[in-house]
Scaffold this motif. Structure first.
Motif, PDB file in Angstrom:
ATOM      1  N   PHE A 183       0.834  -1.199   0.000  1.00  0.00           N
ATOM      2  CA  PHE A 183       0.000   0.000   0.000  1.00  0.00           C
ATOM      3  C   PHE A 183       0.869   1.250   0.000  1.00  0.00           C
ATOM      4  N   TYR A 208      -6.151  -7.704   4.962  1.00  0.00           N
ATOM      5  CA  TYR A 208      -5.709  -6.370   5.363  1.00  0.00           C
ATOM      6  C   TYR A 208      -5.280  -6.333   6.829  1.00  0.00           C
ATOM      7  N   GLU A 232      -3.935   0.714  -2.564  1.00  0.00           N
ATOM      8  CA  GLU A 232      -3.255  -0.522  -2.943  1.00  0.00           C
ATOM      9  C   GLU A 232      -2.431  -0.306  -4.209  1.00  0.00           C
TER      10      GLU A 232
END
Length: 368
Positions: A222, A347, A292
């Protein structure tokens, strides 16, 4: 300990309990009309909720009617924040399995909890369904059926335990860790070392804030986007005299305020945050977004905090939602959607890795 057999509760809600419960927003006007129709009373759907509630409270209600009201008010099993800890050492699967089986037996023997034990590869999951009571709420809103999953995964240097940041999950995880530690020692192994995300040994405010700065910028896969909210804390070990003369307004402010919350775009760059930071306040909770790295990847909103801000312990985190990329507008949607189970697990694992990396950086830089 043998399970104590007891009869049903003799508690009967009063008229006021029923009235307060039916006034809640979760109880719709349609539900009240349907209840009365089942009793053979036909009313107009245009009648007010107040009148419907008063009519039902004046009636004699059965045990099944009380259950109907309680069911309407049950809280959904909301997504709890996640936390994790690591036991470093040589732990065999048989010891993990034995610890889980022991805890399962203890829970089912001493309570009405439903416990399920599953294994998938190197991951062992203990799923507990239980009834949580919150006695700060009105009588018929105190009961909530909840489920918590405790995952124990074998790693190269020990086991990682991931669990919801709830009282029940923490109690069960403490039992598991205690049993596994005892089994390893009994088998002739070295004592297991427990590791968790904590800044208790790092008392400097700047260092504690830098932990979060490293965290938000090091989530694997990310790119950091923006911070939308921070909560800061100021802990003074020695209380100042309220009437002590002090020319420094910063010191006077810190002696009166120990918590503050800031929200908005670019919070970390705001004048207010920088002023608080100079006065000895440090971040203990943060909400941020990151994009992302994949092509047209989503923007994800994360949250991380220390449940005990004075000591910076009880670290927990969650994924608040996802802003999907819109190829038509070439921008991310302004409406956030909930994560899927797969996304949530993926995540959360990335936040876990980022938090461990951030802790390693600040400890390596400043020592502990």
């Amino acid at each position: 300990m043998s399970k104590v057999n007891s009869g049903p509760s003799i508690y009967i809600p009063t008229d006021k309990n029923i009235f307060d419960a039916l006034q809640h927003k979760k109880v719709t006007q349609g539900e009240l009309v349907s209840f009365l129709s089942r009793r053979g009373i036909l009313v107009s759907r245009n009648i007010s909720k107040q009148q419907l509630t008063e009519k039902i409270c004046a009636m004699t209600l059965s045990y099944s009617d009380f259950n109907w009201v309680a069911k309407l008010l049950e809280n959904p099993n909301r997504k709890d924040k996640t936390t994790h800890s690591k036991l470093k050492g040589d732990v065999e699967y048989s010891q993990i399995s034995s610890a889980c089986a022991t805890v399962k037996a203890n829970l089912t023997a001493s309570s009405d909890d439903s416990v399920k034990l599953t294994k998938n590869g190197d991951k062992t999951t203990l799923t507990i369904t239980y009834v949580d009571h919150d006695f700060t709420k009105t009588e018929l809103r105190q009961r909530t059926v909840k489920t918590c999953e405790i995952q124990i995964e074998q790693a190269d240097d020990g086991v990682v335990m991931k669990l919801p940041s709830t009282r029940k999950a923490k109690e069960v995880s403490e039992q598991l860790k205690s049993i596994m530690k005892a089994q390893v020692i009994e088998a002739g192994g070295a004592e297991l070392e427990e590791c968790s995300i904590s800044l208790e040994a790092l008392c400097d405010a700047t260092i504690r804030s830098q932990f979060f700065d490293h965290l938000i910028r090091s989530v694997p896969g990310f790119e950091f986007d923006n911070v939308s909210s921070v909560d800061v804390y100021h802990f003074e070990k020695e209380q100042r005299d309220e009437f002590e003369e002090d020319d420094e307004s910063d010191a006077r402010l810190a002696s009166y305020i120990n918590k503050a919350a800031l929200a908005g775009e670019g919070v970390l760059d705001s004048t207010e945050f920088k002023q608080l930071h100079k006065q000895g306040f440090y971040i203990y909770k943060i909400i941020w977004t990151a994009v992302e790295d994949s092509f047209e990847g989503p923007k994800v909103e994360f949250e991380a905090q220390f449940g005990k801000p004075d000591s910076c312990t009880d670290f927990k985190y969650t994924v608040r939602g996802v802003y999907q990329y819109n190829s038509r507008t070439a921008e991310h949607n302004v409406t956030r959607r909930a994560t899927t189970l797969y996304e949530n697990e993926e995540y959360n694992l990335k936040i876990k890795d980022a938090s461990e990396k951030a802790l390693e950086i600040v400890i390596g830089k400043f020592g502990a």
